[in-house]
Enzyme design. Structure first.
Site, PDB file in Angstrom:
ATOM      1  N   GLU A  47       0.873  -1.166  -0.042  1.00 49.69           N
ATOM      2  CA  GLU A  47      -0.048  -0.069   0.016  1.00 49.69           C
ATOM      3  C   GLU A  47       0.831   1.291  -0.074  1.00 49.69           C
ATOM      4  O   GLU A  47       1.806   1.455   0.997  1.00 49.69           O
ATOM      5  CB  GLU A  47      -0.954   0.048   1.346  1.00 49.69           C
ATOM      6  CG  GLU A  47      -1.831   1.033   1.507  1.00 49.69           C
ATOM      7  CD  GLU A  47      -2.720   1.027   2.771  1.00 49.69           C
ATOM      8  OE1 GLU A  47      -3.520   1.753   2.979  1.00 49.69           O
ATOM      9  OE2 GLU A  47      -2.125   0.274   3.544  1.00 49.69           O
ATOM     10  N   ASP A  58      -4.548   8.282  10.309  1.00 45.38           N
ATOM     11  CA  ASP A  58      -3.328   7.880  10.720  1.00 45.38           C
ATOM     12  C   ASP A  58      -2.906   8.516  11.956  1.00 45.38           C
ATOM     13  O   ASP A  58      -3.138   9.625  12.280  1.00 45.38           O
ATOM     14  CB  ASP A  58      -2.348   8.459   9.566  1.00 45.38           C
ATOM     15  CG  ASP A  58      -2.498   7.722   8.190  1.00 45.38           C
ATOM     16  OD1 ASP A  58      -2.490   6.498   8.335  1.00 45.38           O
ATOM     17  OD2 ASP A  58      -2.576   8.073   7.018  1.00 45.38           O
TER      18      ASP A  58
END
Length: 261
Positions: A47, A58
């Site tokens: 990814e 995140d």
């Protein structure tokens, strides 16, 4: 023609390792090198994140990498060029991951076309719900041979899960907790139980991540999912020990996935 992701899952005897890289961190050359080391040491899916100013899913490790990369002037076109260059060297499927502002700024059609031209196998856009945009988002990707990979999190109701998965292709990405990425000492019990809920409503391969940071986490997941996703932990290991640390950890995780039981 069969998508690269479908082929990767059909070939597997054990669950795949899926790794995460922020394109351009610490620079473009070294992030390309990192992908190569990941593939050499067991990654079956990679990814690659196009950095964004506000990566809301995140945690601090990946957010800092996004910030530093943007300060260095890396732009989406550089990230897609990196994917293109990597696909000349590796057959491992590459997924483009980013946040909705970037494909919207490019234009969704143009973004999907650019991902396909670069050689990506699919896209993950965690903050862009497929049924909250005017365009047929999954269709834009499918028409170009790309998988649209949804992100599912604990707490989603079964009807919503079914609706999302009916539009999905490639596989489904399950977050093991609600919130942000980041290494944890334990996997959330609710997340592990959520895998069983999703498994009950789809035949798509399932990947699970968010908090996977130890070989024992991989051991726990190996009989429950088709791919185990590791991101923040690998970035932390890179920051403290370079590529040797990344390679060593991936070998340990691959050994856990290849073990029986």
């Amino acid at each position: 023609m069969r998508n690269d992701i479908e082929a990767a899952f059909s070939r597997r005897q054990k669950p795949l390792l899926m790794t995460h890289v922020v394109a351009g961190y610490p620079d473009l050359d070294r992030s390309r090198e990192t992908v190569g080391v990941m593939v050499e040491n067991g990654a079956g899916l990679v990814e690659i994140q196009i950095p964004f100013t506000d990566p809301l899913a995140d945690g601090p490790t990946i957010t800092a990498a996004n910030r530093d990369t943007l300060k260095n002037g890396v732009r989406p076109k550089d990230c897609l060029a990196m994917v293109r260059q990597l696909k000349k060297r590796i057959s491992t499927p590459i997924l483009v991951m980013t946040y909705g502002n970037i494909p919207y700024r490019m234009g969704l059609e143009r973004f999907a076309a650019a991902c396909a031209e670069a050689g990506a196998a699919g896209a993950i856009i965690p903050d862009l719900a497929f049924d909250e945009v005017a365009e047929d988002l999954p269709g834009l990707f499918r028409r170009r041979g790309l998988a649209w990979i949804p992100v599912l999190s604990p707490g989603m109701g079964k009807e919503r899960i079914r609706r999302v998965l009916n539009a999905a292709s490639g596989f489904a990405y399950i977050t093991l907790r609600v919130g942000i990425t980041g290494a944890k000492s334990r996997l959330a019990r609710t997340g592990v139980e959520f895998i069983d809920i999703v498994r009950g409503v789809t035949n798509l391969p399932l990947a699970a991540g968010f908090g996977v940071s130890r070989p024992e986490h991989v051991r726990l997941l190996r009989n429950k999912v088709d791919a185990v996703v590791i991101g923040s932990r690998l970035l932390h290991l890179y920051n403290i020990g370079g590529l040797k640390g990344v390679a060593s950890f991936l070998r340990l995780c691959r050994r856990e996935l290849d073990s029986s039981g």
